[in-house]
Design a protein around this motif. Structure first.
Motif, PDB file in Angstrom:
ATOM      1  N   VAL A  88      -7.636   1.832   2.198  1.00 54.62           N
ATOM      2  CA  VAL A  88      -7.167   2.152   0.846  1.00 54.62           C
ATOM      3  C   VAL A  88      -6.682   0.908   0.103  1.00 54.62           C
ATOM      4  O   VAL A  88      -6.758   0.855  -1.128  1.00 54.62           O
ATOM      5  N   ARG A  89      -6.217  -0.089   0.811  1.00 56.03           N
ATOM      6  CA  ARG A  89      -5.775  -1.314   0.135  1.00 56.03           C
ATOM      7  C   ARG A  89      -6.928  -1.969  -0.617  1.00 56.03           C
ATOM      8  O   ARG A  89      -6.715  -2.670  -1.608  1.00 56.03           O
ATOM      9  N   ASP A  90      -8.136  -1.748  -0.138  1.00 59.54           N
ATOM     10  CA  ASP A  90      -9.315  -2.328  -0.798  1.00 59.54           C
ATOM     11  C   ASP A  90      -9.938  -1.394  -1.826  1.00 59.54           C
ATOM     12  O   ASP A  90     -10.902  -1.763  -2.492  1.00 59.54           O
ATOM     13  N   ARG A  91      -9.387  -0.172  -1.958  1.00 61.63           N
ATOM     14  CA  ARG A  91      -9.990   0.811  -2.858  1.00 61.63           C
ATOM     15  C   ARG A  91      -9.151   1.101  -4.103  1.00 61.63           C
ATOM     16  O   ARG A  91      -9.540   1.928  -4.926  1.00 61.63           O
ATOM     17  N   THR A  92      -7.993   0.458  -4.212  1.00 60.74           N
ATOM     18  CA  THR A  92      -7.127   0.700  -5.369  1.00 60.74           C
ATOM     19  C   THR A  92      -6.391  -0.580  -5.744  1.00 60.74           C
ATOM     20  O   THR A  92      -6.204  -1.472  -4.914  1.00 60.74           O
ATOM     21  N   THR A  93      -5.965  -0.639  -7.001  1.00 60.36           N
ATOM     22  CA  THR A  93      -5.152  -1.764  -7.462  1.00 60.36           C
ATOM     23  C   THR A  93      -3.701  -1.341  -7.686  1.00 60.36           C
ATOM     24  O   THR A  93      -2.892  -2.153  -8.108  1.00 60.36           O
ATOM     25  N   ASP A  94      -3.388  -0.071  -7.389  1.00 55.63           N
ATOM     26  CA  ASP A  94      -2.031   0.424  -7.585  1.00 55.63           C
ATOM     27  C   ASP A  94      -1.102  -0.259  -6.581  1.00 55.63           C
ATOM     28  O   ASP A  94      -1.268  -0.126  -5.361  1.00 55.63           O
ATOM     29  N   GLU A  95      -0.112  -0.981  -7.084  1.00 55.71           N
ATOM     30  CA  GLU A  95       0.749  -1.777  -6.222  1.00 55.71           C
ATOM     31  C   GLU A  95       1.615  -0.935  -5.289  1.00 55.71           C
ATOM     32  O   GLU A  95       1.876  -1.324  -4.148  1.00 55.71           O
ATOM     33  N   ASP A  96       2.090   0.219  -5.753  1.00 54.15           N
ATOM     34  CA  ASP A  96       2.930   1.060  -4.899  1.00 54.15           C
ATOM     35  C   ASP A  96       2.152   1.587  -3.693  1.00 54.15           C
ATOM     36  O   ASP A  96       2.644   1.564  -2.559  1.00 54.15           O
ATOM     37  N   VAL A  97       0.931   2.053  -3.944  1.00 52.23           N
ATOM     38  CA  VAL A  97       0.113   2.570  -2.848  1.00 52.23           C
ATOM     39  C   VAL A  97      -0.296   1.439  -1.912  1.00 52.23           C
ATOM     40  O   VAL A  97      -0.243   1.578  -0.681  1.00 52.23           O
ATOM     41  N   ARG A  98      -0.686   0.306  -2.486  1.00 49.85           N
ATOM     42  CA  ARG A  98      -1.109  -0.816  -1.649  1.00 49.85           C
ATOM     43  C   ARG A  98       0.050  -1.334  -0.797  1.00 49.85           C
ATOM     44  O   ARG A  98      -0.126  -1.684   0.372  1.00 49.85           O
ATOM     45  N   ARG A  99       1.251  -1.355  -1.369  1.00 47.85           N
ATOM     46  CA  ARG A  99       2.427  -1.813  -0.616  1.00 47.85           C
ATOM     47  C   ARG A  99       2.779  -0.837   0.502  1.00 47.85           C
ATOM     48  O   ARG A  99       3.061  -1.236   1.631  1.00 47.85           O
ATOM     49  N   LEU A 100       2.747   0.463   0.192  1.00 51.24           N
ATOM     50  CA  LEU A 100       3.013   1.469   1.213  1.00 51.24           C
ATOM     51  C   LEU A 100       1.989   1.362   2.344  1.00 51.24           C
ATOM     52  O   LEU A 100       2.350   1.399   3.527  1.00 51.24           O
ATOM     53  N   ALA A 101       0.723   1.237   1.968  1.00 51.68           N
ATOM     54  CA  ALA A 101      -0.334   1.140   2.973  1.00 51.68           C
ATOM     55  C   ALA A 101      -0.125  -0.087   3.861  1.00 51.68           C
ATOM     56  O   ALA A 101      -0.274  -0.011   5.094  1.00 51.68           O
TER      57      ALA A 101
END
Length: 206
Positions: free
Chosen positions: A64-77
């Motif tokens: 998912v880190r490679d599938r979105t630019t949303d910082e909250d989701v990328r940080r959680l992931a």
């Protein structure tokens, strides 16, 4: 309501500090008791199964880190991937120290009396784990769709992980492992609530 980025980082930092404390505790436990669990014990079963369970969470999080630019989701992931990779290393390390195999011919969850409940269909080896089809689907999504599907999959994954960790708290004999399991319960229950909030922000349900 969106949680501040620092909140997620603080939760993860606390988990990693706890993991460090547990590492030190291994030496203390080892000094007090030189016995090791048997290959069919709850301690060994939990270590083997949770290592597999954690590995999928790490893989899912990096997808998912490679599938979105949303910082909250990328940080959680990223936080989930780092924490669970760290814990997985500890679990496998204990099996090595105990001189026990990292794989077993018994079905997953046998140590919890649930071996006959793991159907293994399409890659869903244990409760909460995503199927092979779900993992492939995650890899095809982008943006909000990827965020929502990841949060839904990880919510189920954490619920399964909490169930397993609670089983270790009840059945495991090694004190340091029971403490790690309780820490998993506490951290993952907090993340389940966080993910529920993030899904609500995106108009989706767990």
């Amino acid at each position: 309501m969106r949680k501040p980025a620092g909140w997620i980082a603080a939760v993860t930092a606390a988990a990693l500090v706890g993991a460090g404390a547990i590492t030190y505790a291994v030496a203390e436990d080892g000094g007090a008791d030189t016995s090791v669990p048997s290959a069919d014990s709850a301690d060994a079963g939990f270590a083997r199964d949770m290592a597999v369970h954690h590995q999928q969470a790490v893989e899912m999080s990096y997808i998912v880190r490679d599938r979105t630019t949303d910082e909250d989701v990328r940080r959680l992931a990223y936080d989930i991937a780092q924490t669970q990779a760290n814990q997985r290393g500890m679990l496998l390390g204990w099996l090595t120290l105990w001189g026990l195999p990292k794989v077993s011919s018994d079905p997953p969850m046998t140590w919890m009396g649930m071996g006959d409940m793991s159907d293994g269909e399409d890659g869903a080896l244990m409760p909460g784990m995503a199927t092979d089809a779900e993992m492939r689907k995650l890899g095809t999504l982008n943006g909000k769709a990827a965020e929502v599907f990841y949060l839904q999959l990880m919510t189920d994954h954490h619920k399964g992980g909490v169930h397993m960790a609670e089983g270790c708290v009840a059945k495991c004999a090694v004190g340091v492992e029971k403490r790690l399991a309780q820490g998993m319960v506490d951290a993952q229950e907090s993340e389940i609530q966080l993910m529920a909030d993030m899904l609500k922000e995106r108009g989706a349900k767990p």
